[in-house]
Design a protein around this motif. Sequence first.
Motif, PDB file in Angstrom:
ATOM      1  N   PRO A  28       0.809  -1.233   0.000  1.00  0.00           N
ATOM      2  CA  PRO A  28       0.000   0.000   0.000  1.00  0.00           C
ATOM      3  C   PRO A  28       0.839   1.278   0.000  1.00  0.00           C
ATOM      4  N   VAL A  29       2.121   1.163   0.378  1.00  0.00           N
ATOM      5  CA  VAL A  29       3.001   2.327   0.443  1.00  0.00           C
ATOM      6  C   VAL A  29       4.263   2.032  -0.370  1.00  0.00           C
ATOM      7  N   CYS A  30       4.720   3.020  -1.131  1.00  0.00           N
ATOM      8  CA  CYS A  30       5.939   2.843  -1.922  1.00  0.00           C
ATOM      9  C   CYS A  30       6.824   4.078  -1.774  1.00  0.00           C
ATOM     10  N   LEU A  31       8.044   3.863  -1.291  1.00  0.00           N
ATOM     11  CA  LEU A  31       9.055   4.910  -1.242  1.00  0.00           C
ATOM     12  C   LEU A  31      10.046   4.658  -2.368  1.00  0.00           C
ATOM     13  N   TYR A  32      10.345   5.687  -3.138  1.00  0.00           N
ATOM     14  CA  TYR A  32      11.197   5.501  -4.308  1.00  0.00           C
ATOM     15  C   TYR A  32      12.112   6.708  -4.483  1.00  0.00           C
ATOM     16  N   ALA A  33      13.240   6.486  -5.151  1.00  0.00           N
ATOM     17  CA  ALA A  33      14.186   7.563  -5.445  1.00  0.00           C
ATOM     18  C   ALA A  33      13.882   8.112  -6.834  1.00  0.00           C
ATOM     19  N   GLY A  34      13.209   9.233  -6.897  1.00  0.00           N
ATOM     20  CA  GLY A  34      12.759   9.769  -8.171  1.00  0.00           C
ATOM     21  C   GLY A  34      13.876  10.231  -9.082  1.00  0.00           C
ATOM     22  N   THR A  35      15.051  10.470  -8.525  1.00  0.00           N
ATOM     23  CA  THR A  35      16.168  10.965  -9.334  1.00  0.00           C
ATOM     24  C   THR A  35      16.545   9.991 -10.436  1.00  0.00           C
ATOM     25  N   THR A  54      11.731  10.002  -2.349  1.00  0.00           N
ATOM     26  CA  THR A  54      12.715  10.217  -1.280  1.00  0.00           C
ATOM     27  C   THR A  54      13.886  11.101  -1.690  1.00  0.00           C
ATOM     28  N   GLN A  55      13.901  11.618  -2.921  1.00  0.00           N
ATOM     29  CA  GLN A  55      15.101  12.308  -3.397  1.00  0.00           C
ATOM     30  C   GLN A  55      15.430  13.564  -2.601  1.00  0.00           C
ATOM     31  N   HIS A  56      14.435  14.144  -1.919  1.00  0.00           N
ATOM     32  CA  HIS A  56      14.700  15.342  -1.119  1.00  0.00           C
ATOM     33  C   HIS A  56      14.588  15.069   0.380  1.00  0.00           C
ATOM     34  N   LEU A  57      14.545  13.785   0.761  1.00  0.00           N
ATOM     35  CA  LEU A  57      14.418  13.424   2.170  1.00  0.00           C
ATOM     36  C   LEU A  57      15.755  12.953   2.729  1.00  0.00           C
ATOM     37  N   ASP A  58      16.024  13.260   4.002  1.00  0.00           N
ATOM     38  CA  ASP A  58      17.199  12.683   4.656  1.00  0.00           C
ATOM     39  C   ASP A  58      16.817  11.342   5.265  1.00  0.00           C
ATOM     40  N   LEU A  59      17.805  10.650   5.823  1.00  0.00           N
ATOM     41  CA  LEU A  59      17.563   9.291   6.309  1.00  0.00           C
ATOM     42  C   LEU A  59      16.529   9.261   7.428  1.00  0.00           C
ATOM     43  N   ASP A  60      16.588  10.210   8.332  1.00  0.00           N
ATOM     44  CA  ASP A  60      15.626  10.238   9.440  1.00  0.00           C
ATOM     45  C   ASP A  60      14.202  10.426   8.925  1.00  0.00           C
ATOM     46  N   GLU A  61      14.041  11.261   7.910  1.00  0.00           N
ATOM     47  CA  GLU A  61      12.704  11.485   7.356  1.00  0.00           C
ATOM     48  C   GLU A  61      12.185  10.240   6.644  1.00  0.00           C
ATOM     49  N   ILE A  62      13.087   9.519   5.966  1.00  0.00           N
ATOM     50  CA  ILE A  62      12.684   8.263   5.323  1.00  0.00           C
ATOM     51  C   ILE A  62      12.226   7.253   6.364  1.00  0.00           C
ATOM     52  N   ILE A  63      13.006   7.100   7.414  1.00  0.00           N
ATOM     53  CA  ILE A  63      12.652   6.149   8.470  1.00  0.00           C
ATOM     54  C   ILE A  63      11.327   6.536   9.124  1.00  0.00           C
ATOM     55  N   GLU A  64      11.081   7.817   9.260  1.00  0.00           N
ATOM     56  CA  GLU A  64       9.816   8.279   9.845  1.00  0.00           C
ATOM     57  C   GLU A  64       8.634   7.780   9.020  1.00  0.00           C
ATOM     58  N   HIS A  65       8.763   7.842   7.698  1.00  0.00           N
ATOM     59  CA  HIS A  65       7.691   7.324   6.843  1.00  0.00           C
ATOM     60  C   HIS A  65       7.519   5.814   7.025  1.00  0.00           C
ATOM     61  N   LEU A  66       8.621   5.090   7.147  1.00  0.00           N
ATOM     62  CA  LEU A  66       8.550   3.632   7.308  1.00  0.00           C
ATOM     63  C   LEU A  66       7.906   3.269   8.642  1.00  0.00           C
ATOM     64  N   VAL A  67       8.286   3.991   9.686  1.00  0.00           N
ATOM     65  CA  VAL A  67       7.710   3.739  11.015  1.00  0.00           C
ATOM     66  C   VAL A  67       6.216   4.060  11.015  1.00  0.00           C
ATOM     67  N   HIS A  68       5.857   5.143  10.345  1.00  0.00           N
ATOM     68  CA  HIS A  68       4.445   5.525  10.277  1.00  0.00           C
ATOM     69  C   HIS A  68       3.629   4.458   9.552  1.00  0.00           C
ATOM     70  N   ALA A  69       4.157   3.926   8.457  1.00  0.00           N
ATOM     71  CA  ALA A  69       3.451   2.871   7.725  1.00  0.00           C
ATOM     72  C   ALA A  69       3.315   1.620   8.590  1.00  0.00           C
ATOM     73  N   HIS A  70       4.370   1.295   9.329  1.00  0.00           N
ATOM     74  CA  HIS A  70       4.325   0.138  10.227  1.00  0.00           C
ATOM     75  C   HIS A  70       3.221   0.310  11.261  1.00  0.00           C
ATOM     76  N   GLY A  71       3.107   1.527  11.793  1.00  0.00           N
ATOM     77  CA  GLY A  71       2.068   1.789  12.789  1.00  0.00           C
ATOM     78  C   GLY A  71       0.673   1.613  12.246  1.00  0.00           C
ATOM     79  N   ARG A  72       0.525   1.767  10.939  1.00  0.00           N
ATOM     80  CA  ARG A  72      -0.786   1.577  10.298  1.00  0.00           C
ATOM     81  C   ARG A  72      -0.958   0.161   9.757  1.00  0.00           C
ATOM     82  N   GLY A  73       0.060  -0.690   9.991  1.00  0.00           N
ATOM     83  CA  GLY A  73      -0.031  -2.080   9.550  1.00  0.00           C
ATOM     84  C   GLY A  73       0.102  -2.256   8.054  1.00  0.00           C
ATOM     85  N   MET A  74       0.835  -1.358   7.396  1.00  0.00           N
ATOM     86  CA  MET A  74       0.944  -1.398   5.938  1.00  0.00           C
ATOM     87  C   MET A  74       2.320  -1.870   5.492  1.00  0.00           C
ATOM     88  N   ASP A  75       2.339  -2.800   4.534  1.00  0.00           N
ATOM     89  CA  ASP A  75       3.600  -3.177   3.901  1.00  0.00           C
ATOM     90  C   ASP A  75       4.129  -2.012   3.080  1.00  0.00           C
TER      91      ASP A  75
END
Length: 251
Positions: A28-35, A54-75
């Motif tokens: 349901p969620v996809c993080l990708y490097a648009g560059t 993710t091309q304008h995100l730092d590592l902490d911001e990427i992990i925040e998205h992953l943690v948020h998806a986990h909290g919603r039970g989404m792959d």
Amino acid sequence: MTVHFIGAGPGAADLLTVRAVELLRTSPVCLYAGTYLDPEVLAHCAPGTELIDTQHLDLDEIIEHLVHAHGRGMDVARLCSGDPSIYSALTEQARRLDAHDIPWDVTPGVPAYAAAAAALGTELTVPELVQSVVLTRTQARSTAMPSTEALANFAHTGATLVLHLAITRIRTLAAELVADYGPDCPVAVVYRASQPEQMILRGTLADIADQVEAAGLRQAAVIVVGRALTPALACAQSHLYDPGRNRSAAR
């Protein structure tokens, strides 16, 4: 819920593995490097997929998205350019996911160097000429290289060199390699291998920098250096397919 690190390959939408396509279709969620990604790759995602560039995100911001998806039970399909085993920041991300007790796995992809070799129609190893391939990069404004991995150390071997993330320093690199490979050593640069914008430059250590600068290449290019690129190369015959090989011993 699982974070799937997926090798997006060199960019072409039809070079993903069957497993990668299925994970994109069902996550349901996809993080990708648009560059570096051909937008057609995202067509494998289901309608309504939450797409995060993710091309304008730092590592902490990427992990925040992953943690948020986990909290919603989404792959999550976490697309990495090329193959996750090379220059993908997999290690840093996986460690942070472990700290959050978030499951993750890895699906390999076609690496950029393989796509570049395919575009060139070249085998990077040639019997009795070169049997090793060195995958490396250089350091300018990026993470420092270990002192033992100086380019000269690899050049002394005469192996086929594949340089990633190095296109802006090609003039300096060519000058460094001349001592071991010679100014006439073949060089190829493949820009956006497998994508619609693909460009191939062929030359030697003496002139390749001029070609790259004239073309204005600044990113998304792989540099291949070595005698395996020599046109119409007269090479030895591989032992595996040699007619004189005793095949009965292998049975």
